[in-house]
Design an enzyme around this catalytic site. Structure first.
Site, mmCIF file in Angstrom:
data_model
loop_
_atom_site.group_PDB
_atom_site.id
_atom_site.type_symbol
_atom_site.label_atom_id
_atom_site.label_comp_id
_atom_site.label_asym_id
_atom_site.label_seq_id
_atom_site.Cartn_x
_atom_site.Cartn_y
_atom_site.Cartn_z
ATOM 1 N N ARG A 1 3.245 -11.444 3.773
ATOM 2 C CA ARG A 1 4.693 -11.570 3.628
ATOM 3 C C ARG A 1 5.494 -11.232 4.881
ATOM 4 O O ARG A 1 6.731 -11.285 4.845
ATOM 5 C CB ARG A 1 5.156 -10.745 2.422
ATOM 6 C CG ARG A 1 4.597 -11.325 1.135
ATOM 7 C CD ARG A 1 4.952 -10.489 -0.072
ATOM 8 N NE ARG A 1 6.362 -10.548 -0.376
ATOM 9 C CZ ARG A 1 6.925 -9.886 -1.381
ATOM 10 N NH1 ARG A 1 6.188 -9.118 -2.150
ATOM 11 N NH2 ARG A 1 8.214 -9.986 -1.604
ATOM 12 N N PRO B 1 0.829 -1.177 0.000
ATOM 13 C CA PRO B 1 0.000 0.000 0.000
ATOM 14 C C PRO B 1 0.880 1.248 0.000
ATOM 15 O O PRO B 1 1.840 1.334 0.749
ATOM 16 C CB PRO B 1 -0.763 -0.110 1.296
ATOM 17 C CG PRO B 1 -0.570 -1.495 1.780
ATOM 18 C CD PRO B 1 0.531 -2.112 1.018
ATOM 19 N N GLU B 2 0.553 2.175 -0.856
ATOM 20 C CA GLU B 2 1.233 3.463 -0.870
ATOM 21 C C GLU B 2 0.301 4.467 -0.215
ATOM 22 O O GLU B 2 -0.714 4.076 0.359
ATOM 23 C CB GLU B 2 1.578 3.845 -2.318
ATOM 24 C CG GLU B 2 2.407 2.760 -3.012
ATOM 25 C CD GLU B 2 2.746 3.067 -4.458
ATOM 26 O OE1 GLU B 2 3.006 4.246 -4.781
ATOM 27 O OE2 GLU B 2 2.752 2.128 -5.275
ATOM 28 N N LYS C 1 3.449 6.486 4.744
ATOM 29 C CA LYS C 1 2.751 5.205 4.621
ATOM 30 C C LYS C 1 2.486 4.576 5.975
ATOM 31 O O LYS C 1 2.158 3.391 6.066
ATOM 32 C CB LYS C 1 3.572 4.246 3.748
ATOM 33 C CG LYS C 1 3.877 4.784 2.349
ATOM 34 C CD LYS C 1 4.804 3.863 1.581
ATOM 35 C CE LYS C 1 5.334 4.531 0.322
ATOM 36 N NZ LYS C 1 6.376 3.721 -0.334
ATOM 37 N N ARG D 1 20.746 17.566 -4.439
ATOM 38 C CA ARG D 1 21.537 16.359 -4.655
ATOM 39 C C ARG D 1 21.492 16.012 -6.131
ATOM 40 O O ARG D 1 20.722 16.571 -6.904
ATOM 41 C CB ARG D 1 21.072 15.177 -3.796
ATOM 42 C CG ARG D 1 19.655 14.696 -3.972
ATOM 43 C CD ARG D 1 18.639 15.438 -3.176
ATOM 44 N NE ARG D 1 18.346 14.932 -1.849
ATOM 45 C CZ ARG D 1 17.727 15.678 -0.936
ATOM 46 N NH1 ARG D 1 17.409 16.923 -1.167
ATOM 47 N NH2 ARG D 1 17.421 15.173 0.235
ATOM 48 N N ARG E 1 13.496 -2.195 -9.074
ATOM 49 C CA ARG E 1 12.038 -2.161 -9.158
ATOM 50 C C ARG E 1 11.573 -2.074 -10.604
ATOM 51 O O ARG E 1 12.143 -1.322 -11.398
ATOM 52 C CB ARG E 1 11.476 -0.942 -8.394
ATOM 53 C CG ARG E 1 12.003 -0.778 -6.967
ATOM 54 C CD ARG E 1 11.726 -1.991 -6.093
ATOM 55 N NE ARG E 1 10.315 -2.289 -5.979
ATOM 56 C CZ ARG E 1 9.504 -1.718 -5.083
ATOM 57 N NH1 ARG E 1 9.950 -0.843 -4.222
ATOM 58 N NH2 ARG E 1 8.241 -2.054 -5.036
#
Length: 272
Positions: free
Chosen positions: A124, A2-3, A66, A163, A268
């Site tokens: 998980r 979930p984001e 989150k 950055r 990802r």
DNA sequence: CACGTCACCTGCGTGC
DNA sequence: TGCACGCAGGTGACGT
């Protein structure tokens, strides 16, 4: 996981009720804690946790990045769902009054004085819970909320130029901005017409303004649609039916029709 | 500091 | 059918 939109949706459901459960957990007092998978509890030790949380009443529930933030009588319970976590509220007993058995992958449960219980289910086992005096111990390092008014276009541009990193990994870095994950990052970059590997200090002011507004747009749409429900982790949302690029490799881009490509960025799956 | 790799876990889809 | 493999909404600890 979930984001941000999925966590926000879960927080709202627990707070206001929906569908089968019209009840809110606000005001519920904890009678009992059941820890079914020890590592789910980040802190404190199980015995201390139980001792501290019994008798606490849920004052409010909110979201930071989150994280789910449960404000209790004099402590704060923080839960991060990571990849596969979910929360549900249910009656802790059946019609005969017998305790209802837990479901597969249930990891932590809080039983309330009104017979309801709050259950953290996490296939998980990546999810974590913290019970702390000061939430800043856990949340202090997080970057700004995407919808924070103090996050102006100027501030965002300055943050990107402080950055030199690949754009997508930086957006997913919770120190930089809190709440974006793999789906919404791909969707935001597509909407802003920016490449995930672009270097942050080479982003123009116009592009950074476009990016911030794209981030807010996709997160806002995600929230309006009650998040995305993928695979077996169903939570009622339907944003998964409105992805522009995520999980659509080979299909035409909804803007220009070019086939969507999948690449790997920072381990990802990434869709452009 | 930036980036790559692995670890933590379970389960599903695919292809042999 | 069995089995190996790749993949999955996240993060953190390393090593270079």
């Amino acid at each position: 996981m979930p984001e941000l939109p999925e966590v926000e949706t879960i927080a709202r459901v627990l707070r206001d009720g929906s569908g089968d459960y019209q009840t809110s957990i606000i005001g519920c007092q904890v009678n009992q804690a059941v820890l079914l998978w020890a590592r789910t509890l980040a802190t404190p030790a199980p015995g201390i946790f139980e001792k501290l949380i019994i008798g606490q009443t849920i004052q409010s529930l909110s979201r930071r990045g989150k994280f789910l933030v449960f404000l209790l009588s004099d402590l704060t319970l923080l839960i991060h769902l990571r990849m596969s976590g979910d929360m549900r509220v249910e009656n802790g007993h059946d019609e005969a009054g017998n305790p209802k058995p837990f479901e597969k992958h249930d990891r932590l449960a809080l039983e309330f004085n009104n017979g309801q219980r709050l259950v953290f289910n996490d296939t998980r086992k990546f999810g974590r819970a913290w019970l702390v005096k000061d939430p800043a111990e856990v949340l202090g390092w997080l970057g700004p909320e995407p919808f924070d008014e103090l996050l102006t276009t100027d501030a965002f541009f300055e943050m990107l130029h402080r950055r030199s990193r690949q754009l997508k990994p930086l957006l997913m870095d919770q120190h930089f901005i809190a709440g974006l994950g793999n789906i919404y990052t791909d969707e935001a970059l597509h909407l802003a017409k920016l490449h995930p590997l672009a270097l942050t200090d080479q982003i123009t002011k116009e592009a950074s303004t476009r990016l911030l507004s794209a981030i807010r747009e996709v997160l806002g749409e995600g929230i309006r649609r009650n998040g995305a429900s993928i695979d077996w982790v169903y939570r009622g949302g339907d944003f998964q039916n409105h992805f522009s690029v995520y999980g659509r490799a080979g299909s035409p881009c909804p803007i220009c029709g070019t086939p969507i490509e999948r690449l790997v960025v920072g381990q990802r799956g990434t869709h452009i």
